[in-house]
Design a protein around this motif. Structure first.
Motif, mmCIF file in Angstrom:
data_model
loop_
_atom_site.group_PDB
_atom_site.id
_atom_site.type_symbol
_atom_site.label_atom_id
_atom_site.label_comp_id
_atom_site.label_asym_id
_atom_site.label_seq_id
_atom_site.Cartn_x
_atom_site.Cartn_y
_atom_site.Cartn_z
ATOM 1 N N GLN A 211 3.317 2.944 -1.545
ATOM 2 C CA GLN A 211 3.004 4.040 -0.633
ATOM 3 C C GLN A 211 1.527 3.998 -0.204
ATOM 4 O O GLN A 211 1.069 2.995 0.305
ATOM 5 C CB GLN A 211 3.380 5.381 -1.287
ATOM 6 C CG GLN A 211 4.871 5.531 -1.573
ATOM 7 C CD GLN A 211 5.709 5.686 -0.319
ATOM 8 O OE1 GLN A 211 5.370 6.445 0.590
ATOM 9 N NE2 GLN A 211 6.807 4.958 -0.228
ATOM 10 N N ALA A 212 0.771 5.066 -0.429
ATOM 11 C CA ALA A 212 -0.607 5.149 0.063
ATOM 12 C C ALA A 212 -1.535 4.134 -0.589
ATOM 13 O O ALA A 212 -2.599 3.824 -0.043
ATOM 14 C CB ALA A 212 -1.157 6.558 -0.145
ATOM 15 N N PHE A 213 -1.163 3.591 -1.738
ATOM 16 C CA PHE A 213 -1.997 2.601 -2.414
ATOM 17 C C PHE A 213 -1.691 1.169 -1.965
ATOM 18 O O PHE A 213 -2.330 0.233 -2.450
ATOM 19 C CB PHE A 213 -1.820 2.701 -3.940
ATOM 20 C CG PHE A 213 -2.504 3.885 -4.546
ATOM 21 C CD1 PHE A 213 -3.857 3.870 -4.809
ATOM 22 C CD2 PHE A 213 -1.786 5.033 -4.844
ATOM 23 C CE1 PHE A 213 -4.503 4.964 -5.375
ATOM 24 C CE2 PHE A 213 -2.415 6.144 -5.403
ATOM 25 C CZ PHE A 213 -3.777 6.109 -5.668
ATOM 26 N N TRP A 214 -0.728 0.997 -1.072
ATOM 27 C CA TRP A 214 -0.379 -0.348 -0.613
ATOM 28 C C TRP A 214 -1.594 -0.977 0.060
ATOM 29 O O TRP A 214 -2.112 -0.470 1.054
ATOM 30 C CB TRP A 214 0.793 -0.287 0.371
ATOM 31 C CG TRP A 214 1.349 -1.622 0.751
ATOM 32 C CD1 TRP A 214 1.757 -2.623 -0.073
ATOM 33 C CD2 TRP A 214 1.581 -2.087 2.092
ATOM 34 N NE1 TRP A 214 2.233 -3.693 0.660
ATOM 35 C CE2 TRP A 214 2.135 -3.388 1.986
ATOM 36 C CE3 TRP A 214 1.382 -1.541 3.349
ATOM 37 C CZ2 TRP A 214 2.485 -4.140 3.106
ATOM 38 C CZ3 TRP A 214 1.736 -2.276 4.466
ATOM 39 C CH2 TRP A 214 2.286 -3.562 4.335
ATOM 40 N N ALA A 215 -2.076 -2.064 -0.500
ATOM 41 C CA ALA A 215 -3.348 -2.648 -0.060
ATOM 42 C C ALA A 215 -3.324 -3.102 1.388
ATOM 43 O O ALA A 215 -4.370 -3.153 2.043
ATOM 44 C CB ALA A 215 -3.719 -3.814 -0.975
ATOM 45 N N ALA A 216 -2.156 -3.454 1.912
ATOM 46 C CA ALA A 216 -2.092 -3.984 3.273
ATOM 47 C C ALA A 216 -2.166 -2.896 4.351
ATOM 48 O O ALA A 216 -2.198 -3.228 5.538
ATOM 49 C CB ALA A 216 -0.837 -4.825 3.462
ATOM 50 N N GLU A 260 -2.400 -2.527 -7.365
ATOM 51 C CA GLU A 260 -2.553 -2.038 -8.738
ATOM 52 C C GLU A 260 -4.024 -1.824 -9.080
ATOM 53 O O GLU A 260 -4.398 -0.867 -9.773
ATOM 54 C CB GLU A 260 -1.926 -3.023 -9.730
ATOM 55 C CG GLU A 260 -0.418 -3.097 -9.687
ATOM 56 C CD GLU A 260 0.260 -1.818 -10.197
ATOM 57 O OE1 GLU A 260 -0.409 -1.010 -10.874
ATOM 58 O OE2 GLU A 260 1.451 -1.637 -9.891
ATOM 59 N N LYS A 261 -4.873 -2.703 -8.588
ATOM 60 C CA LYS A 261 -6.316 -2.543 -8.795
ATOM 61 C C LYS A 261 -6.802 -1.253 -8.148
ATOM 62 O O LYS A 261 -7.608 -0.516 -8.731
ATOM 63 C CB LYS A 261 -7.054 -3.751 -8.217
ATOM 64 C CG LYS A 261 -8.539 -3.793 -8.547
ATOM 65 C CD LYS A 261 -9.172 -5.074 -8.020
ATOM 66 C CE LYS A 261 -10.660 -5.131 -8.366
ATOM 67 N NZ LYS A 261 -11.296 -6.364 -7.841
ATOM 68 N N TYR A 262 -6.314 -0.945 -6.947
ATOM 69 C CA TYR A 262 -6.687 0.290 -6.268
ATOM 70 C C TYR A 262 -6.228 1.515 -7.059
ATOM 71 O O TYR A 262 -6.887 2.562 -7.034
ATOM 72 C CB TYR A 262 -6.079 0.339 -4.875
ATOM 73 C CG TYR A 262 -6.674 -0.626 -3.875
ATOM 74 C CD1 TYR A 262 -7.844 -1.321 -4.151
ATOM 75 C CD2 TYR A 262 -6.069 -0.844 -2.642
ATOM 76 C CE1 TYR A 262 -8.398 -2.208 -3.231
ATOM 77 C CE2 TYR A 262 -6.604 -1.711 -1.713
ATOM 78 C CZ TYR A 262 -7.766 -2.397 -2.016
ATOM 79 O OH TYR A 262 -8.303 -3.258 -1.104
ATOM 80 N N LYS A 263 -5.100 1.383 -7.736
ATOM 81 C CA LYS A 263 -4.579 2.495 -8.536
ATOM 82 C C LYS A 263 -5.366 2.685 -9.828
ATOM 83 O O LYS A 263 -5.153 3.656 -10.545
ATOM 84 C CB LYS A 263 -3.108 2.255 -8.858
ATOM 85 C CG LYS A 263 -2.173 2.374 -7.667
ATOM 86 C CD LYS A 263 -0.725 2.060 -8.041
ATOM 87 C CE LYS A 263 -0.157 3.111 -8.973
ATOM 88 N NZ LYS A 263 1.262 2.827 -9.299
ATOM 89 N N GLY A 264 -6.235 1.737 -10.149
ATOM 90 C CA GLY A 264 -7.026 1.840 -11.362
ATOM 91 C C GLY A 264 -6.382 1.206 -12.575
ATOM 92 O O GLY A 264 -6.824 1.441 -13.706
ATOM 93 N N CYS A 265 -5.368 0.375 -12.365
ATOM 94 C CA CYS A 265 -4.683 -0.277 -13.472
ATOM 95 C C CYS A 265 -5.542 -1.415 -14.021
ATOM 96 O O CYS A 265 -5.921 -2.325 -13.284
ATOM 97 C CB CYS A 265 -3.331 -0.819 -12.993
ATOM 98 S SG CYS A 265 -2.413 -1.743 -14.238
ATOM 99 N N SER A 266 -5.839 -1.363 -15.320
ATOM 100 C CA SER A 266 -6.686 -2.402 -15.918
ATOM 101 C C SER A 266 -5.953 -3.732 -16.017
ATOM 102 O O SER A 266 -6.573 -4.799 -15.970
ATOM 103 C CB SER A 266 -7.158 -1.959 -17.308
ATOM 104 O OG SER A 266 -6.053 -1.690 -18.150
ATOM 105 N N ALA A 267 -4.641 -3.679 -16.140
ATOM 106 C CA ALA A 267 -3.828 -4.899 -16.210
ATOM 107 C C ALA A 267 -3.217 -5.192 -14.841
ATOM 108 O O ALA A 267 -2.046 -5.548 -14.733
ATOM 109 C CB ALA A 267 -2.739 -4.751 -17.270
#
Length: 303
Positions: A211-216, A260-267
């Motif tokens: 959704q809104a975190f989709w990097a593209a 996932e990086k934008y969401k703050g996921c460390s992994a």
């Protein structure tokens, strides 16, 4: 903040003026600013509202993280990008030659970035013309590949029907005057030529997941957010017909990791890879689920 905004009052696809909120997205690359994405209530076309105008958007590209312009290799994501690009350059070159039905001719690459694809085609014997708006990227292409890359405003200096192939790899979504760009492509392409347009697919599996975190969505650099339907409708409105559309298999992995990086996921590398793999599986049986899609287009036959 920018004062001059690209405020869309009429849909560039159908001309409608009834828009609905679609998503609100953050510029994760350069500024942290928030932008609204709207959808046309008539045709479903999706676009970024109130992005900076062409004259002011340059600073949104001047982050060292904007890989296609800076060529940075710092960090895991950028290293992955470069490894995948080396593989994809060969595939793109083969795709061009298969679509064109020839292994030489004149090709125009619009939005060539730092020039890797243009250089690849030149090495294969093609006569290459290239266009890029970033002065830094043009300088890189000149220094590393001796490519004389033109600024976009010089496209008008070409005569009509000059090119056997025109390519735009993840560029159409950036073009402010998008309808005019399609008309320019039609004018520059030979009657038997082929246009190859690759854009992110906001109707894909990974876009639905993030959704809104989709990097593209990449606001505000990406102004237009295409689905297979809206891309083909826009192409048809400017004199093109679809020959084939193909998935870009690696994009889902890279975009998912970045999301996932934008969401703050460390992994983010692991989790994004798993989501990307799931998106890739869906795209195997349905190209329309792919994170990005390549459209092979020819001019419509004159009646």
């Amino acid at each position: 903040m920018s004062c001059n905004k690209l405020h869309i009052e009429n849909c560039p696809l159908c001309g409608g003026n009834q828009f609905h909120p679609f998503l609100t997205c953050k510029d994760h690359y350069a500024t942290g600013e928030i932008f609204s994405i709207l959808q046309c209530g008539t045709c479903g076309f999706i676009f970024t509202q109130d992005a900076p105008v062409e004259a002011e958007i340059g600073r949104y590209y001047e982050s060292p993280d904007y890989i296609s312009h800076s060529d940075t290799r710092q960090g895991l994501m950028n290293k992955i990008y470069h490894q995948v690009r080396a593989y994809m350059l060969k595939n793109k070159a083969k795709l061009v030659e298969q679509a064109a039905g020839k292994k030489g001719g004149r090709i125009l690459d619009i939005g060539t970035g730092t020039g890797y694809f243009s250089h690849t085609m030149q090495e294969r014997g093609w006569q290459v013309d290239a266009v890029e708006k970033s002065p830094q990227a043009r300088a890189f292409a000149k220094e590393h590949f001796n490519l004389d890359v033109k600024a976009p405003e010089l496209l008008s200096s070409y005569g009509k029907q000059q090119f056997d192939v025109i390519t735009m790899w993840h560029v159409m979504e950036h073009i402010e005057q998008v309808g005019q760009e399609w008309d320019t492509l039609n004018a520059l392409l030979k009657e038997d030529g082929v246009a190859i347009i690759a854009v992110p697919n906001c109707g894909g599996a990974d876009a639905a997941h993030y959704q809104a975190f989709w990097a593209a969505y990449d606001v505000p650099r990406h102004l237009w957010h295409f689905t297979p339907n809206t891309l083909q409708l826009m192409a048809a409105a400017h004199g093109f017909q679809l020959v084939k559309r193909l998935p870009m298999p690696f994009d889902g992995f890279y975009v998912s990791m970045l999301s996932e990086k934008y969401k703050g996921c460390s992994a983010y590398f692991l989790k994004g890879g798993l989501v990307g793999f799931g998106a890739w599986l869906k795209a195997v049986s349905n190209a329309d689920a792919s994170s990005s899609i390549i459209y092979i287009l020819r001019k419509q036959e004159q009646k």
